[in-house]
Design a protein around this motif. Structure first.
Motif, mmCIF file in Angstrom:
data_model
loop_
_atom_site.group_PDB
_atom_site.id
_atom_site.type_symbol
_atom_site.label_atom_id
_atom_site.label_comp_id
_atom_site.label_asym_id
_atom_site.label_seq_id
_atom_site.Cartn_x
_atom_site.Cartn_y
_atom_site.Cartn_z
ATOM 1 N N VAL A 49 -15.494 -18.759 -53.272
ATOM 2 C CA VAL A 49 -16.894 -18.520 -52.944
ATOM 3 C C VAL A 49 -17.564 -19.868 -52.704
ATOM 4 C CG1 VAL A 49 -19.081 -17.542 -53.715
ATOM 5 C CG2 VAL A 49 -16.929 -16.423 -54.341
ATOM 6 N N TYR A 92 -24.386 -15.644 -50.677
ATOM 7 C CA TYR A 92 -23.010 -16.039 -50.908
ATOM 8 C C TYR A 92 -22.118 -15.713 -49.712
ATOM 9 C CZ TYR A 92 -24.344 -16.454 -55.846
ATOM 10 O OH TYR A 92 -24.945 -16.817 -57.013
ATOM 11 N N ARG A 93 -21.151 -16.584 -49.485
ATOM 12 C CA ARG A 93 -20.124 -16.300 -48.492
ATOM 13 C C ARG A 93 -18.826 -16.968 -48.921
ATOM 14 N NH1 ARG A 93 -23.400 -20.026 -45.336
ATOM 15 N NH2 ARG A 93 -22.278 -21.997 -44.983
ATOM 16 N N LEU A 94 -17.754 -16.527 -48.300
ATOM 17 C CA LEU A 94 -16.438 -17.041 -48.657
ATOM 18 C C LEU A 94 -16.077 -18.287 -47.860
ATOM 19 C CD1 LEU A 94 -14.511 -13.650 -48.854
ATOM 20 C CD2 LEU A 94 -15.190 -15.102 -50.775
ATOM 21 N N TRP A 103 -13.040 -10.621 -50.644
ATOM 22 C CA TRP A 103 -13.700 -11.062 -51.875
ATOM 23 C C TRP A 103 -12.761 -10.956 -53.075
ATOM 24 C CZ3 TRP A 103 -18.288 -13.553 -52.156
ATOM 25 C CH2 TRP A 103 -19.115 -13.498 -51.032
ATOM 26 N N PHE A 136 -20.831 -17.193 -59.439
ATOM 27 C CA PHE A 136 -19.386 -17.403 -59.335
ATOM 28 C C PHE A 136 -19.067 -18.841 -59.739
ATOM 29 C CE2 PHE A 136 -20.838 -14.323 -56.185
ATOM 30 C CZ PHE A 136 -20.089 -13.205 -56.556
ATOM 31 N N TYR A 164 -18.530 -9.196 -56.740
ATOM 32 C CA TYR A 164 -18.814 -9.762 -55.425
ATOM 33 C C TYR A 164 -20.116 -9.136 -54.937
ATOM 34 C CZ TYR A 164 -15.884 -5.603 -54.770
ATOM 35 O OH TYR A 164 -15.319 -4.364 -54.890
ATOM 36 N N ALA A 202 -10.700 -13.921 -53.762
ATOM 37 C CA ALA A 202 -11.394 -15.099 -54.269
ATOM 38 C C ALA A 202 -11.550 -15.036 -55.781
ATOM 39 C CB ALA A 202 -12.775 -15.234 -53.613
#
Length: 545
Positions: free
Chosen positions: A70, A77-79, A172, A533, A447, A175
């Motif tokens: 993350v 939020y984004r990966l 997600w 996270f 997530y 992650a």
């Protein structure tokens, strides 16, 4: 993280304080500017597939790396890439192709020939995910592989994961600490003691572990990611200290024996935060900073929908929501929460933003009670006040104060709440077995997607699954299933919207509150961000003066 375990931990009483000798030892060490020191609860295992609690995942993620990560800076939020690049997704949304990044290497360890670590390969990903999904390993994260049909290495650096059916949030899951890659050599060498060792590809190495007291991690200077992060002054050591007593934590922080506190205890609130909601000037002058942010958490009072009264009386459930005095509760908790208006907290993709029809309104609660057949809170069958038992998993002073305040709210409309204090183990069993009427719980998002919260209401997840209230509504299930099968974000959003409307109208919960995160840190800690996270994020911190 376990979808259930982490959420339930929000209501666990604080750990017992350590011995006076341990605390004095911790206080006497003095501050080392190259060491980041913070409190952490007891870590059970360093095996990624058993990282079922927040603190387990924090420790695991210093040493091990999942396929993705993350983004520490991005909001929403984004990966971003982890040990693998972001995946390529097939047109039918069933195949995810992950490619290992350059230089992913396991740390040196005696389990390898000559004690020298080696480059990770696609077969390590296949092996690690096979461990995760193997029932014999009893991983609390095995659910993350529910949609997986197969995992195959295409070449030494490429893996294809095939799903049984489309699952839009699958990246997600990759992650989470559960998906971290491990070397088979370490698992085979240490066998049942593998969870006491740590042989990963991450930025830190486990140097010392005094169980239930202290963990020390040292920086792996050869980790490939330091160049990418471009951190001019990373911490050379990360030290986690188990200090269950909150008063001792506070004293250690003031003495600069701890660099940060991940929360502000209610008993210390006035010493930290002024009436204006800002850090008190005396602490600010010493170099303390206060950070606050919303969280991906929702707290609720669940209603057992198998209860012959609550399950069949929607008007009563709506009245219970209207009678909950959210502003008074917010004040009681020092403004550290926001009133909940549904099952999804702010920051979740797909959240419904329209007003909640059953927000606090005493007169509306009384009117709904009449429609429910309990005018003035009186049960017409007995001529006495309606009594609703509420189960609690702790009996400390804080729990008693909370339930007394709740009792006051419902006294206004003629309903009597009857607390049932239990041990934590007995409480969990009662909730899981459906032997409660009302019960307090919370949920921490794995997530930031509506699916992670709305799955708490699907009939397939009835207790002992995450749907502890045993809510069943075919129309909701249909909307949920349509969202999961949707081929476009627009179609998915339409289904999520309708699903939330159904839940907010049915009121299977008393929508309690959304906690806010508060941290206090010393100004010598650089690049500290509040995040839902926090796993492995210490690598981004900068050691200051």
């Amino acid at each position: 993280m376990s979808r259930i375990a982490i959420a339930l931990l929000l209501f666990v009483a604080a750990c017992a304080p350590e011995s006076g000798e341990q605390v004095r030892t911790a206080l006497s060490r003095g501050r080392d500017a190259t060491t980041h020191r913070r409190p952490l609860e007891r870590v059970a295992s360093m095996d990624p597939i058993h990282a079922s609690a927040v603190y387990d995942s924090r420790a695991v993620s210093l040493v091990y790396e999942p396929l993705l990560e993350v983004n520490y800076e991005a909001r929403p939020y984004r990966l971003k890439s982890g040990v693998c690049e972001l995946p390529l997704i097939s047109s039918n949304r069933l195949e995810y192709t992950f490619r290992l990044r350059d230089g992913v290497r396991f740390q040196d360890d005696p389990c390898f020939p000559d004690g020298k670590g080696r480059l990770a390969t696609a077969e390590d990903i296949v092996y690690s995910l096979a461990r995760l999904r193997d029932p014999k390993n009893a991983s609390s994260g095995m659910w993350t592989m529910d949609y997986v049909e197969g995992v195959k290495a295409i070449d030494t650096r490429t893996v294809t994961i095939t799903l049984k059916k489309p699952f839009h949030v699958f990246p997600w899951l990759m992650a989470m600490a559960y998906s971290a890659i491990v070397p088979h050599e370490a698992v085979e060498a240490y066998k049942e003691k593998f969870g006491l060792h740590a042989v990963g590809t991450g930025p830190y190495r486990l140097a010392e572990w005094w169980r239930n007291y202290r963990m020390i991690f040292t920086r792996d200077v050869g980790w490939r990611g330091w160049t990418e992060i471009a951190n001019p002054a990373p911490y050379e050591k990360i030290e986690y200290v188990v200090v269950g007593d909150l008063s001792t934590q506070w004293l250690m922080f003031l003495g600069k024996e701890l660099d940060c506190l991940g929360g502000v205890d209610r008993n210390n609130w006035d010493a930290v935060v002024g009436a204006d909601g800002k850090l008190v000037p005396s602490l600010a002058a010493q170099g303390v900073r206060l950070l606050s942010a919303p969280t991906l958490q929702v707290m609720y009072v669940g209603m057992n929908m198998d209860d012959p009264l609550l399950g069949k009386n929607k008007k009563l459930r709506q009245a219970l929501n209207c009678a909950f005095d959210a502003p008074a509760w917010k004040k009681f908790l020092n403004d550290r929460v926001e009133p909940a208006d549904g099952p999804l907290p702010p920051g979740v993709d797909g959240r419904l933003e329209t007003p909640f029809a059953y927000a606090f309104n005493v007169e509306k609660a009384k009117k709904l009670l009449v429609e429910a057949g309990f005018p003035g809170g009186i049960d017409p069958k007995t001529g006495k006040r309606l009594i609703l038992p509420i189960a609690l998993g702790r009996a400390d002073q804080g729990a008693r104060e909370e339930v007394e305040l709740l009792q006051g709210f419902y006294d206004r409309v003629g309903i009597r709440l009857e607390p049932q204090f239990m041990t934590w183990a007995a409480y969990l069993k009662a909730v899981s077995d459906g032997h409660t009427t009302l019960f307090m719980l919370g949920w921490v998002g794995d997530y930031p997607d509506a699916e992670n919260f709305l799955q708490l209401f699907h009939s397939k997840n009835c207790s002992p699954g995450a749907n502890h209230g045993n809510y069943r509504n075919p129309e909701f299930d249909k909307c949920y299933d349509e969202a999961m099968a949707a081929e476009t974000p627009e179609a998915r959003q339409a289904a999520w919207t309708r699903a939330q409307e159904i839940v907010r109208e049915d009121c299977p919960w008393i929508f309690f509150y959304y906690p806010k995160a508060y941290s206090i840190i010393w100004d010598h800690v650089g690049n500290y961000n509040l995040t839902d996270f926090p796993y492995g994020t210490e690598k981004y911190l900068r050691a200051g003066k």
